[in-house]
Design a protein around this motif. Structure first.
Motif, PDB file in Angstrom:
ATOM      1  N   VAL A 164       0.847  -1.190   0.000  1.00 32.41           N
ATOM      2  CA  VAL A 164       0.000   0.000   0.000  1.00 32.41           C
ATOM      3  C   VAL A 164       0.878   1.232   0.000  1.00 32.41           C
ATOM      4  CG1 VAL A 164      -1.845   1.229   1.180  1.00 32.41           C
ATOM      5  CG2 VAL A 164      -1.729  -1.251   1.354  1.00 32.41           C
ATOM      6  N   LEU A 165       0.573   2.141  -0.901  1.00 33.67           N
ATOM      7  CA  LEU A 165       1.288   3.417  -0.956  1.00 33.67           C
ATOM      8  C   LEU A 165       0.275   4.522  -0.728  1.00 33.67           C
ATOM      9  CD1 LEU A 165       3.446   2.748  -4.172  1.00 33.67           C
ATOM     10  CD2 LEU A 165       4.108   2.439  -1.782  1.00 33.67           C
ATOM     11  N   VAL A 166       0.484   5.287   0.329  1.00 31.55           N
ATOM     12  CA  VAL A 166      -0.457   6.381   0.602  1.00 31.55           C
ATOM     13  C   VAL A 166       0.342   7.635   0.893  1.00 31.55           C
ATOM     14  CG1 VAL A 166      -0.700   5.668   3.022  1.00 31.55           C
ATOM     15  CG2 VAL A 166      -2.456   7.106   1.997  1.00 31.55           C
ATOM     16  N   GLU A 167      -0.106   8.720   0.303  1.00 31.65           N
ATOM     17  CA  GLU A 167       0.610   9.975   0.514  1.00 31.65           C
ATOM     18  C   GLU A 167      -0.391  11.105   0.653  1.00 31.65           C
ATOM     19  OE1 GLU A 167       2.804   9.502  -3.155  1.00 31.65           O
ATOM     20  OE2 GLU A 167       1.783  11.214  -4.031  1.00 31.65           O
ATOM     21  N   TYR A 168      -0.018  12.065   1.474  1.00 37.32           N
ATOM     22  CA  TYR A 168      -0.864  13.250   1.650  1.00 37.32           C
ATOM     23  C   TYR A 168       0.097  14.438   1.682  1.00 37.32           C
ATOM     24  CZ  TYR A 168      -5.004  15.866   3.224  1.00 37.32           C
ATOM     25  OH  TYR A 168      -6.072  16.740   3.318  1.00 37.32           O
ATOM     26  N   LEU A 169       0.100  15.173   0.583  1.00 40.59           N
ATOM     27  CA  LEU A 169       1.091  16.231   0.392  1.00 40.59           C
ATOM     28  C   LEU A 169       0.425  17.585   0.208  1.00 40.59           C
ATOM     29  CD1 LEU A 169       3.414  14.319  -2.129  1.00 40.59           C
ATOM     30  CD2 LEU A 169       3.655  14.472   0.356  1.00 40.59           C
ATOM     31  N   GLN A 170       0.909  18.562   0.933  1.00 42.50           N
ATOM     32  CA  GLN A 170       0.451  19.941   0.818  1.00 42.50           C
ATOM     33  C   GLN A 170       1.683  20.855   0.800  1.00 42.50           C
ATOM     34  OE1 GLN A 170      -1.910  20.324   4.434  1.00 42.50           O
ATOM     35  NE2 GLN A 170      -3.774  19.695   3.369  1.00 42.50           N
ATOM     36  N   ASP A 171       1.449  22.134   0.530  1.00 38.33           N
ATOM     37  CA  ASP A 171       2.581  23.057   0.552  1.00 38.33           C
ATOM     38  C   ASP A 171       2.328  24.319   1.360  1.00 38.33           C
ATOM     39  OD1 ASP A 171       0.972  24.704  -1.008  1.00 38.33           O
ATOM     40  OD2 ASP A 171       2.313  24.753  -2.722  1.00 38.33           O
ATOM     41  N   TRP A 172       1.205  24.380   2.021  1.00 35.95           N
ATOM     42  CA  TRP A 172       0.824  25.674   2.600  1.00 35.95           C
ATOM     43  C   TRP A 172       1.676  26.106   3.788  1.00 35.95           C
ATOM     44  CZ3 TRP A 172      -2.232  26.480   7.264  1.00 35.95           C
ATOM     45  CH2 TRP A 172      -2.488  25.294   7.966  1.00 35.95           C
ATOM     46  N   LEU A 173       2.458  25.175   4.355  1.00 34.79           N
ATOM     47  CA  LEU A 173       3.350  25.555   5.455  1.00 34.79           C
ATOM     48  C   LEU A 173       4.821  25.553   5.047  1.00 34.79           C
ATOM     49  CD1 LEU A 173       1.607  23.750   8.474  1.00 34.79           C
ATOM     50  CD2 LEU A 173       1.601  26.191   7.932  1.00 34.79           C
ATOM     51  N   MET A 174       5.092  25.659   3.751  1.00 35.85           N
ATOM     52  CA  MET A 174       6.500  25.614   3.338  1.00 35.85           C
ATOM     53  C   MET A 174       7.260  26.895   3.704  1.00 35.85           C
ATOM     54  SD  MET A 174       6.483  25.644  -0.818  1.00 35.85           S
ATOM     55  CE  MET A 174       8.258  25.904  -1.006  1.00 35.85           C
ATOM     56  N   GLU A 175       6.536  27.948   3.980  1.00 37.27           N
ATOM     57  CA  GLU A 175       7.130  29.139   4.592  1.00 37.27           C
ATOM     58  C   GLU A 175       6.571  29.240   6.015  1.00 37.27           C
ATOM     59  OE1 GLU A 175       9.387  30.802   3.040  1.00 37.27           O
ATOM     60  OE2 GLU A 175       9.133  29.991   1.017  1.00 37.27           O
ATOM     61  N   CYS A 223       7.929   2.588  10.922  1.00 38.50           N
ATOM     62  CA  CYS A 223       9.257   3.173  11.100  1.00 38.50           C
ATOM     63  C   CYS A 223       9.172   4.558  10.485  1.00 38.50           C
ATOM     64  CB  CYS A 223      10.282   2.290  10.374  1.00 38.50           C
ATOM     65  SG  CYS A 223      11.933   2.996  10.312  1.00 38.50           S
ATOM     66  N   ALA A 224       9.193   5.590  11.353  1.00 37.88           N
ATOM     67  CA  ALA A 224       8.845   6.937  10.892  1.00 37.88           C
ATOM     68  C   ALA A 224       9.986   7.910  11.070  1.00 37.88           C
ATOM     69  CB  ALA A 224       7.622   7.437  11.662  1.00 37.88           C
ATOM     70  N   ASP A 225      10.192   8.710  10.055  1.00 40.73           N
ATOM     71  CA  ASP A 225      11.237   9.741  10.075  1.00 40.73           C
ATOM     72  C   ASP A 225      10.543  11.093   9.939  1.00 40.73           C
ATOM     73  OD1 ASP A 225      13.798  10.718  10.158  1.00 40.73           O
ATOM     74  OD2 ASP A 225      14.307  10.182   8.088  1.00 40.73           O
ATOM     75  N   LEU A 226      10.409  11.800  11.060  1.00 38.75           N
ATOM     76  CA  LEU A 226       9.704  13.079  11.081  1.00 38.75           C
ATOM     77  C   LEU A 226      10.720  14.220  11.022  1.00 38.75           C
ATOM     78  CD1 LEU A 226       7.473  11.134  11.887  1.00 38.75           C
ATOM     79  CD2 LEU A 226       6.825  12.673  13.736  1.00 38.75           C
ATOM     80  N   THR A 227      10.407  15.201  10.226  1.00 39.82           N
ATOM     81  CA  THR A 227      11.360  16.289  10.014  1.00 39.82           C
ATOM     82  C   THR A 227      10.654  17.633  10.099  1.00 39.82           C
ATOM     83  OG1 THR A 227      12.439  14.823   8.417  1.00 39.82           O
ATOM     84  CG2 THR A 227      13.174  17.115   8.450  1.00 39.82           C
ATOM     85  N   THR A 228      11.350  18.600  10.694  1.00 41.48           N
ATOM     86  CA  THR A 228      10.886  19.985  10.665  1.00 41.48           C
ATOM     87  C   THR A 228      11.807  20.751   9.738  1.00 41.48           C
ATOM     88  OG1 THR A 228      10.163  19.772  12.948  1.00 41.48           O
ATOM     89  CG2 THR A 228      10.330  22.010  12.062  1.00 41.48           C
ATOM     90  N   PHE A 229      11.294  21.109   8.580  1.00 37.44           N
ATOM     91  CA  PHE A 229      12.152  21.788   7.609  1.00 37.44           C
ATOM     92  C   PHE A 229      12.171  23.301   7.787  1.00 37.44           C
ATOM     93  CE2 PHE A 229      11.891  17.789   5.167  1.00 37.44           C
ATOM     94  CZ  PHE A 229      13.234  17.638   4.871  1.00 37.44           C
ATOM     95  N   VAL A 230      11.104  23.858   8.292  1.00 35.30           N
ATOM     96  CA  VAL A 230      11.056  25.313   8.399  1.00 35.30           C
ATOM     97  C   VAL A 230      11.659  25.746   9.736  1.00 35.30           C
ATOM     98  CG1 VAL A 230       9.525  27.307   8.528  1.00 35.30           C
ATOM     99  CG2 VAL A 230       9.114  25.505   6.830  1.00 35.30           C
ATOM    100  N   ASP A 231      12.645  26.597   9.659  1.00 32.67           N
ATOM    101  CA  ASP A 231      13.367  27.049  10.856  1.00 32.67           C
ATOM    102  C   ASP A 231      12.424  27.659  11.879  1.00 32.67           C
ATOM    103  OD1 ASP A 231      15.794  26.269   9.931  1.00 32.67           O
ATOM    104  OD2 ASP A 231      16.398  28.258   9.222  1.00 32.67           O
ATOM    105  N   GLN A 257       3.705  19.118   4.640  1.00 36.97           N
ATOM    106  CA  GLN A 257       3.065  20.409   4.402  1.00 36.97           C
ATOM    107  C   GLN A 257       4.060  21.413   3.835  1.00 36.97           C
ATOM    108  OE1 GLN A 257       1.157  20.496   8.355  1.00 36.97           O
ATOM    109  NE2 GLN A 257      -0.809  20.086   7.360  1.00 36.97           N
ATOM    110  N   ILE A 258       5.176  20.869   3.324  1.00 36.82           N
ATOM    111  CA  ILE A 258       6.218  21.749   2.763  1.00 36.82           C
ATOM    112  C   ILE A 258       6.596  21.328   1.345  1.00 36.82           C
ATOM    113  CG2 ILE A 258       7.191  22.399   5.002  1.00 36.82           C
ATOM    114  CD1 ILE A 258       8.999  19.806   2.899  1.00 36.82           C
ATOM    115  N   THR A 259       5.721  20.610   0.662  1.00 38.76           N
ATOM    116  CA  THR A 259       6.047  20.098  -0.674  1.00 38.76           C
ATOM    117  C   THR A 259       5.464  21.037  -1.729  1.00 38.76           C
ATOM    118  OG1 THR A 259       4.225  18.572  -0.215  1.00 38.76           O
ATOM    119  CG2 THR A 259       6.430  17.668  -0.187  1.00 38.76           C
ATOM    120  N   ALA A 260       6.356  21.875  -2.247  1.00 39.41           N
ATOM    121  CA  ALA A 260       5.950  22.964  -3.144  1.00 39.41           C
ATOM    122  C   ALA A 260       5.041  22.505  -4.277  1.00 39.41           C
ATOM    123  CB  ALA A 260       7.191  23.621  -3.741  1.00 39.41           C
TER     124      ALA A 260
END
Lengths: 384, 384, 384, 384
Positions: A164-175, A223-231, A257-260
């Motif tokens: 199963v491949l599931v993805e939920y991608l947004q960009d509204w928090l990339m800034e 097995c989850a790799d969580l990242t905060t990209f916005v400083d 929420q950071i995928t342009a």
């Protein structure tokens, strides 16, 4: 004593959803879409002026300053609300649900169900000992194509689920939108209002719920790799996860929420030993059904060949696009039917996310956060 | 003494690729497409009759029973081949390359570069001490849209790479095809011919190579879950992986040969701090360029706005689809130009996957297999 | 006396196609793609220097200053060319074809077949009294999906054809490119080189040919509105037409070279009494098959379920895109097989556009121009 | 005396739309979607039982047996309806509208506006001398992307309109459904209820309206070929048309209800001297903007870069699909705002199809039928 619910629209109250809210209006439209319910009362903001103005804009008869006032008043009135919709930030989901349940009022709550796993466990107990409907608006399960996908899996038409491949991608928090005064961004990036997780709680839970809804399988470990990209942001804005399913199947879940350029890209692909399914929320009326060595089939919402449960959740002929609001309204259609049943002394039939799904979501969040904190190691997802 | 390579087509030999092969014909078409080279000699099969028939079907002047005979004869002839194409199963890639290199003949090899990491390391040494061109046909890097994507990343137009999603999905091994006598399936599922990995080596390496080619970043660590879904198969037919990139970016790589309905679905998505890119091999002439809050742009191969390097790799105006063979031929165009340079005493310019990329692929395979054997834990991918 | 054609590649000559030409290189790649023929001689330009340089760039053995010299010399040589490819502007198609036919050399010509309907009629007579192959490169009929569509129609799977929608839209002439020195634009907009029609002759004939090829039906009458949108241009750059088919079906054909953003959008839709078909040249490997009340099916080139004739025209497994050049090469594959047959004294089998299709195209052009000149009235399209 | 319309939802009546109707429920959902109006009264069927049951299913307070009863009663009540929605078969559109207008009640009518051109002309006069809102539900103009397209044309961003391609294709009448008792099919194929035209009146008028709405141009002449493909049917089920626009532009309009596999395929393409636009109703949230030599842009509903008028007609962020019902509701939003304005003594602002658009549609039908009856010749489309 309330009038027979068969002869009237149900009366609905709302907590939260005042001006500036996105999801409040969604709930109002969705609950009223089929002409089976009407919003009549609200405690729409903690700011009294905003609460009043918001209620007036909707022509509500009764506006309250607090949800406590509301539950007291409405539970006394002969024409009090039949159920409440909770559309607040996460930290209020449980406290509000608790008090309405305790006053004997059915509850429809936004997700995730609570701020913590502990609250979620209490909420399960509370609902189980009541005779009330509790529904959670994992609204994407309201899409007819998703229901069709579930049917196809249940009928064994894709065989055993392998991947199963599931993805939920947004960009509204990339800034760092939360620093610009955006109400939506502020509470979602604030642990005191959002909980221990950012995007996993906000949208990852939808992906998890959708996966389990369609496949009928539980995620046993992740097995989850969580990242905060916005400083400067505290909660994660991106997550990648490997999944293991209870039947030995494998999976991937990613949310961000950071995928342009990604607007609201929720995509589900389920591969079985015989065939596979693919669905994209942004073109929700098409479900791809694929068999090796056969032409890919485009199953289209509104067509006669869909299963009868699915056809009952469409309002228009094929080719007349139904979307997000109609899918949301489908959950309310099922919920309202169950509330009518319970009020008439019948058994509820379900078909919408409930308190157990809510607990499941909180377990998922907890496991993902734990896994990532430990360095992205495998963690069991507790079974309810 | 050979005639000046400027005044003639290059002469090419092929090892492998006899009747029943898929990739042999691909190499022949690709190498000849631009009219810059001609296949003239071959050791096309270990079965002498098949070798002879295969060569006759291509009107080759010279057919050999073994690659050893071929290298001896061709390296002596004044009109001997300028380079050899190795299109055998994996276990022969290194032995064949070794002997041609030792006889001073340029080599173009199919991927993965060798059966083992050790062989790959030896091959690097061999190439480095020679003055010969060695190219590896990670053919997907030949697509113009992929080159455009790399240019966009290099120019900083997507900002820092934050997240990469790459998938390579097929379905041709979802049944035990290797038990039906399929030549293609048999060697790919046989560790003695394929190596320690099944689908990771066969197609996962393409995904890894594409990711690193486009982003210019190395995968620093991975966590891989390899699965064999088809009963009785030895090597994995599915893999899911989390990736960490050298710059702190995160990624997902999945490859599978058991995903029903997937033909040859290689998809790459790269999300940066400013914009993102999306490309699908099955619609290879479009590259999506997405910025938050801006209309998504469809960059189309053949259009004037592409960078000049990319335009030089298209043969047709936009709207006249070029595909897999043309992309493959693009690698050969670059390789042939370099062989001409080297033969004239000039420096090669590269631009195609080389022996270091080949080593990189073997490191990736080794890391993925190790990770999975240890329970899908994080493993560093060794740097060359 | 020529060597047995079974044991060697065919030898090919080219007239036109020198540097600056788009279609010359297309023919070279296409004719050589399957390793069954080799271009060895050319009269590639009326400018002797360009002719020589063009031939050298292709490593041709024999370069001629004029097609007359070429035909004289080649028809005398024991190793003379087996057939000629005519890739000149339209006004030379007939004169060149005539002289090669008269010298006993097979001809493959670009479309439209001639400058005028009269020439086309003479050409039919010339070919009919010869024992030579004459083929016209309506290359879009070489796409496997188009062949599959024809098969589906022939097998009655869509029922009676009721409606056909065909369009061929480009944008490259939306500005007066012919005034900037563009060779491609100059001759196409010049009646002395292009004939009585601009975009109808250039691309409308492809649309007409495709429609008749797939449906097996003739256009019996048309009503055409031809327009020149770019100031100062003599020939039309846009056309809209209503069609009536010989079986009572109706149709629309539109072609344009001024439709902004359209690259090479050739689209065919055929609606029958039972089902319909849809194909887009820019995504050529998918054919949509649609039945009322059934899921739309995506028929994919390279899959086993296609008919055997179609499978014989693909080189790669499904999912490895083949495009424009491969489709063009498919025509050459069929043409070369027929030339070998004729040279061995066998009957040709056809399967590619021939002199009658060429005449048909000229009748279509004549009817469209006549209709439009009379005010866009209905005009019969003469039957051959 | 009615309560101030600012402080309450508007009260709405419906004529037609009883059980078995498709469009009745659409109007109810659309008019109520934004919480600005509520359906309270209906004359929903000519069959009294069905009228009563239909009204009860919607919890309507007031059910009438005939529209005459309804208009008499409602126009007298202090809490009478503010406006009526006419959702009957075509032949009743005019008689119902007439009597409500004469009783001073605003009217929203389904299209086409009347059974005949004469009725349409009378209706214009009636509306013009009243002070009432009359709106026609050419609902496709309610799509935000269509509004954006109109804005782009108005701002000159595509230059002069040169060519317009509009098609509206369905398949639901490809078999003689009217002989199976289908209510929807029966009246639409019956000239006494549908008028002089079948599919042109039913869906061709939507296409005509959309073309003129977006381009701001009138169709000056047309050449129409109307066909009845299904045996025994009286009215046409297919039409192909050439168009000439008032500015010299050319166009094609085709509509059909016998095109297998087409659900509700309304597509508009507008090509200008500078750029072009493309929109598909079945994926309504994307508008393609194409310029020669520039990447095609996907304009997406919900994004900030859209014009403010357009943003005011979306309810959700980009990526949350809105569809047919929301577009329909957009017309009602504009209509309701105008009714409030008129009731408060302000000038209406329009922005939705009105009685002149309705007349225009009837002129279009008349011209198409006349053209086809005369052999598909050019006919002027009368200007209002």
């Amino acid at each position: 004593m309330k009038q027979d619910v068969s002869k009237r629209k149900l009366r609905v109250g709302i907590v939260g959803g005042g001006q500036g809210s996105f999801i409040g209006a969604v709930h109002r439209i969705a609950v009223e879409l089929d002409g089976q319910a009407e919003v009549v009362a609200g405690a729409m903001s903690t700011d009294p002026r905003r609460a009043r103005d918001s209620a007036a804009a909707w022509f509500l008869n009764r506006s309250y300053n607090t949800f406590q006032e509301m539950v007291e008043a409405e539970s006394q009135r002969p024409d009090g609300i039949d159920f409440v919709m909770i559309t607040t930030p996460n930290h209020l989901h449980y406290p509000v649900a608790k008090v309405f349940l305790e006053h004997g009022i059915h509850v429809v709550s936004d997700k995730p169900m609570s701020l913590s796993l502990e609250e979620a466990q209490k909420e399960v107990a509370l609902v189980e000992k009541s005779n009330l409907i509790f529904a959670l608006t994992h609204n994407y399960t309201g899409y007819p194509a998703i229901r069709q996908a579930r049917d196809i899996v249940r009928r064994g038409e894709i065989g055993n689920v392998r991947k199963v491949l599931v993805e939920y991608l947004q960009d509204w928090l990339m800034e760092p939108l939360e620093r610009t005064g955006s109400k939506q961004a502020s509470w979602r990036t604030d642990p005191t209002k959002s909980g221990i997780s950012g995007c996993v709680g906000d949208i990852g839970t939808h992906a998890e719920n959708l996966l389990e809804f369609v496949t009928g399988l539980r995620i046993s470990a992740l097995c989850a790799d969580l990242t905060t990209f916005v400083d400067g942001r505290v909660l994660e804005d991106d997550a990648t996860m490997l999944l293991r399913l209870q039947n030995g199947g494998k999976g991937i879940l990613t949310c961000s929420q950071i995928t342009a350029g990604e607007e609201n890209n929720l995509t589900l692909r389920v591969y079985g030993s015989k065939a596979s399914l693919e669905w994209h929320q942004m073109e929700p009326n098409t479900l791809l059904f694929k068999q090796q060595g056969q032409p890919c089939q485009l199953l289209r919402v509104g067509q006669f060949y869909l299963s009868s449960e699915v056809k009952a959740l469409t309002r228009l002929p094929a080719g007349h696009p139904e979307g997000y609001l109609e899918a949301f309204a489908n959950l309310y259609r099922l919920i309202i039917a169950d509330i009518r049943r319970v009020e008439r002394g019948q058994e509820p039939e379900g078909g919408y996310p409930n308190v157990h799904d809510g607990l499941r979501g909180m377990q998922f969040i907890a496991a993902a956060v734990e896994s990532s904190h430990k360095g992205a190691v495998w963690v069991d997802v507790l079974h309810a």
